[in-house]
Design an enzyme around this catalytic site. Structure first.
Site, mmCIF file in Angstrom:
data_model
loop_
_atom_site.group_PDB
_atom_site.id
_atom_site.type_symbol
_atom_site.label_atom_id
_atom_site.label_comp_id
_atom_site.label_asym_id
_atom_site.label_seq_id
_atom_site.Cartn_x
_atom_site.Cartn_y
_atom_site.Cartn_z
ATOM 1 N N GLY A 34 -27.898 -28.339 21.261
ATOM 2 C CA GLY A 34 -28.038 -29.447 22.204
ATOM 3 C C GLY A 34 -29.114 -30.383 21.706
ATOM 4 O O GLY A 34 -29.316 -30.542 20.496
ATOM 5 N N LYS A 35 -29.837 -30.985 22.642
ATOM 6 C CA LYS A 35 -30.828 -31.992 22.252
ATOM 7 C C LYS A 35 -31.892 -31.405 21.323
ATOM 8 O O LYS A 35 -32.220 -31.986 20.294
ATOM 9 C CB LYS A 35 -31.468 -32.590 23.514
ATOM 10 C CG LYS A 35 -30.480 -33.388 24.362
ATOM 11 C CD LYS A 35 -31.139 -34.109 25.516
ATOM 12 C CE LYS A 35 -31.611 -33.181 26.603
ATOM 13 N NZ LYS A 35 -30.534 -32.450 27.289
ATOM 14 N N VAL A 36 -32.432 -30.241 21.692
ATOM 15 C CA VAL A 36 -33.504 -29.668 20.877
ATOM 16 C C VAL A 36 -32.947 -29.072 19.581
ATOM 17 O O VAL A 36 -33.460 -29.338 18.490
ATOM 18 C CB VAL A 36 -34.293 -28.588 21.663
ATOM 19 C CG1 VAL A 36 -35.385 -27.994 20.787
ATOM 20 C CG2 VAL A 36 -34.895 -29.171 22.924
ATOM 21 N N GLY A 37 -31.896 -28.270 19.691
ATOM 22 C CA GLY A 37 -31.307 -27.621 18.510
ATOM 23 C C GLY A 37 -30.953 -28.636 17.433
ATOM 24 O O GLY A 37 -31.181 -28.414 16.241
ATOM 25 N N LYS A 49 -43.937 -27.894 40.007
ATOM 26 C CA LYS A 49 -42.517 -28.070 39.714
ATOM 27 C C LYS A 49 -41.831 -28.450 41.026
ATOM 28 O O LYS A 49 -42.345 -28.137 42.102
ATOM 29 C CB LYS A 49 -41.928 -26.754 39.189
ATOM 30 C CG LYS A 49 -40.635 -26.914 38.414
ATOM 31 C CD LYS A 49 -40.883 -27.047 36.935
ATOM 32 C CE LYS A 49 -39.566 -27.170 36.178
ATOM 33 N NZ LYS A 49 -39.781 -27.170 34.739
ATOM 34 N N GLY A 68 -27.596 -22.742 20.084
ATOM 35 C CA GLY A 68 -27.631 -23.916 20.948
ATOM 36 C C GLY A 68 -27.939 -25.164 20.151
ATOM 37 O O GLY A 68 -29.044 -25.325 19.628
HETATM 38 P P1 NAI Z 1 -29.156 -29.124 26.110
HETATM 39 O O1 NAI Z 1 -28.475 -28.922 27.408
HETATM 40 O O2 NAI Z 1 -29.168 -30.474 25.489
HETATM 41 O O3 NAI Z 1 -28.565 -28.114 24.993
HETATM 42 C C1 NAI Z 1 -28.241 -26.806 25.225
HETATM 43 C C2 NAI Z 1 -27.100 -26.463 24.277
HETATM 44 O O4 NAI Z 1 -26.832 -25.064 24.381
HETATM 45 C C3 NAI Z 1 -25.792 -27.172 24.607
HETATM 46 O O5 NAI Z 1 -25.253 -27.752 23.434
HETATM 47 C C4 NAI Z 1 -24.896 -26.055 25.133
HETATM 48 O O6 NAI Z 1 -23.517 -26.273 24.843
HETATM 49 C C5 NAI Z 1 -25.442 -24.875 24.370
HETATM 50 N N1 NAI Z 1 -25.149 -23.566 24.981
HETATM 51 C C6 NAI Z 1 -25.039 -23.244 26.296
HETATM 52 N N2 NAI Z 1 -24.774 -21.929 26.422
HETATM 53 C C7 NAI Z 1 -24.742 -21.403 25.181
HETATM 54 C C8 NAI Z 1 -24.528 -20.109 24.658
HETATM 55 N N3 NAI Z 1 -24.305 -19.073 25.474
HETATM 56 N N4 NAI Z 1 -24.553 -19.933 23.316
HETATM 57 C C9 NAI Z 1 -24.793 -20.984 22.485
HETATM 58 N N5 NAI Z 1 -24.994 -22.238 22.924
HETATM 59 C C10 NAI Z 1 -24.973 -22.448 24.243
HETATM 60 O O7 NAI Z 1 -30.648 -28.587 26.333
HETATM 61 P P2 NAI Z 1 -31.921 -28.886 25.449
HETATM 62 O O8 NAI Z 1 -32.666 -30.053 26.011
HETATM 63 O O9 NAI Z 1 -31.561 -28.863 24.014
HETATM 64 O O10 NAI Z 1 -32.826 -27.619 25.783
HETATM 65 C C11 NAI Z 1 -32.555 -26.353 25.204
HETATM 66 C C12 NAI Z 1 -33.474 -25.328 25.829
HETATM 67 O O11 NAI Z 1 -34.829 -25.702 25.591
HETATM 68 C C13 NAI Z 1 -33.343 -25.200 27.347
HETATM 69 O O12 NAI Z 1 -33.561 -23.851 27.720
HETATM 70 C C14 NAI Z 1 -34.467 -26.062 27.876
HETATM 71 O O13 NAI Z 1 -34.898 -25.639 29.161
HETATM 72 C C15 NAI Z 1 -35.532 -25.816 26.823
HETATM 73 N N6 NAI Z 1 -36.505 -26.889 26.734
HETATM 74 C C16 NAI Z 1 -36.130 -28.142 26.416
HETATM 75 C C17 NAI Z 1 -37.048 -29.159 26.326
HETATM 76 C C18 NAI Z 1 -36.670 -30.547 25.930
HETATM 77 O O14 NAI Z 1 -37.569 -31.348 25.639
HETATM 78 N N7 NAI Z 1 -35.388 -30.883 25.891
HETATM 79 C C19 NAI Z 1 -38.493 -28.911 26.590
HETATM 80 C C20 NAI Z 1 -38.810 -27.528 26.854
HETATM 81 C C21 NAI Z 1 -37.828 -26.564 26.956
#
Ligand code: NAI
Length: 356
Positions: free
Chosen positions: A179-182, A77, A177
């Site tokens: 975001g992208k994954v949710g 990393k 959450g």
């Molecule tokens: P993202 O940044 O696109 O989405 C995160 C979402 O969580 C945002 O919409 C944000 O507003 C929301 N959020 C932040 N604090 C919050 C809270 N206290 N309560 C509810 N919602 C909240 O991130 P992404 O890419 O969706 O990743 C989500 C998680 O999955 C992260 O922890 C990331 O490290 C992990 N992850 C993501 C991968 C990927 O391919 N994108 C791969 C492996 C892990």
């Protein structure tokens, strides 16, 4: 912290380029299974010590994630110490790429918090040892589609283990959450017949859910979500969300989400186990992202092939949960043991030397 105390990292490299403002640390935890693979985090750490501690923990975690995902990659990393909104630029990213190249392939980088596919395109102008590039630059692009697919596979395996069937029909799943994954996880859950409750702190994400999935019940925050009568809790935002406090309020029987480092302290895994909550280890559940990144690095990216590999998360999760049950261990302990066994057994093969 002395790096020699840090659990056996192979190599830690400090990269300094004052002209571009680059201050980076690359940590290679292990190359037992192959080139160390893991993303670059761009973050405004409070101190150099904090940056070092983070990169050492994250790189060790990648050894386990890559091992359990069945990849021919060790764990590494990198962190870039700075504010991505202020400090990031082409020269800094390309300087960073040259340091990655100087490691001769021992470390392969990709996106993480604070870095995006377009950043990897800059890095790729200086090194071959980069993945997570944009499709325009020949990369696989956003990994969240396969990450979400992998979360869904792990959830089905957990449902089978807990309830005797992979079926989520009639189960209530709480997604924290959007975001992208949710966002990519929602359609899988809805198609599977689950009732979905969700929350996000960002009004734009809430607006997106209302417009696209009106059947999803939205609640104010994670505290409301975990007490909303859910069967499955899917943390898909920040880490550190599983603590003694959340455990007291938690309704769910299964925890299975994408967020990295969900446990606020390692002891929480034992407490969840004692409380009868099935915690699917985060690094297993969310390994679809690194499976995609490895597929891109190891050859021309093929979405179908990466999707097939990601579907394997079902089987991996099922094996971990069975082993944990059989040994009276937590799923986290079982997953760690399986990753360590693979690193030892396959890593050992390097001793069979190849000539020519
Ligand atoms: P993202 O940044 O696109 O989405 C995160 C979402 O969580 C945002 O919409 C944000 O507003 C929301 N959020 C932040 N604090 C919050 C809270 N206290 N309560 C509810 N919602 C909240 O991130 P992404 O890419 O969706 O990743 C989500 C998680 O999955 C992260 O922890 C990331 O490290 C992990 N992850 C993501 C991968 C990927 O391919 N994108 C791969 C492996 C892990």
């Amino acid at each position: 912290m002395s790096i020699f105390d840090a659990g056996g990292h192979e190599q830690v490299v400090f990269c300094n380029d004052p002209e571009s403002g680059l201050r980076a640390i690359i940590a290679i935890h292990s190359t037992a299974l192959g080139p160390a693979l893991g993303g670059t985090r761009f973050y405004p750490y409070a101190s150099e010590d904090e940056a070092l501690t983070d990169v050492l923990h994250l790189s060790e975690g990648m050894s386990y994630k890559n091992a359990i995902a069945g990849l021919d990659h060790g764990g590494g990393k990198a962190v870039i110490w700075g504010d991505p909104g202020i400090d990031k630029g082409e020269a800094l990213l390309r300087a960073y790429g040259r340091f990655v190249e100087a490691l001769g392939g021992r470390y392969v980088t990709a996106c993480d918090v604070g870095t995006y596919v377009e950043d990897m395109d800059h890095v790729a102008r200086e090194t071959r040892h980069v993945s997570g590039r944009s499709p325009e630059a020949g990369g696989a692009g956003d990994s969240s589609i396969l990450t979400a697919f992998g979360v869904f596979q792990a959830m089905r395996a957990a449902a089978q283990h807990r309830w005797g069937a992979v079926d989520l029909n009639g189960r209530t799943v709480g997604v924290a959450g959007l975001g992208k994954v949710g966002r990519h996880l929602l359609p899988h859950l809805i198609e599977a017949g689950a009732d979905v409750v969700a929350c996000d702190v960002d009004p734009a994400a809430i607006g997106w859910a209302t417009a696209n999935f009106p059947q999803v019940r939205l609640v104010d925050g994670a505290d409301d979500l975990i007490a909303a009568g859910i069967h499955v809790y899917a943390p898909c935002a920040l880490g550190g969300v599983l603590s003694e406090r959340t455990l007291k309020a938690l309704d769910a029987e299964i925890i299975c989400g994408a967020a990295n480092n969900q446990l606020a302290e390692p002891g929480v895994a034992d407490e969840l186990d004692r409380a009868g909550v099935l915690y699917c280890p985060d690094y297993v559940v969310n390994s679809g992202g690194v499976i995609q990144v490895a597929d891109e690095y190891d050859g021309a990216f093929d979405f179908k092939r990466a999707e097939r590999r990601t579907a394997g998360i079902f089987e991996t999760t099922a094996r971990i949960l069975e082993r944990a049950k059989g040994e009276g261990a937590t799923p986290l302990a079982a997953a760690n043991a399986m990753a360590e066994e693979r690193m030892a057994a396959v890593g050992r093969l390097q001793r069979v030397r190849l000539f020519g």
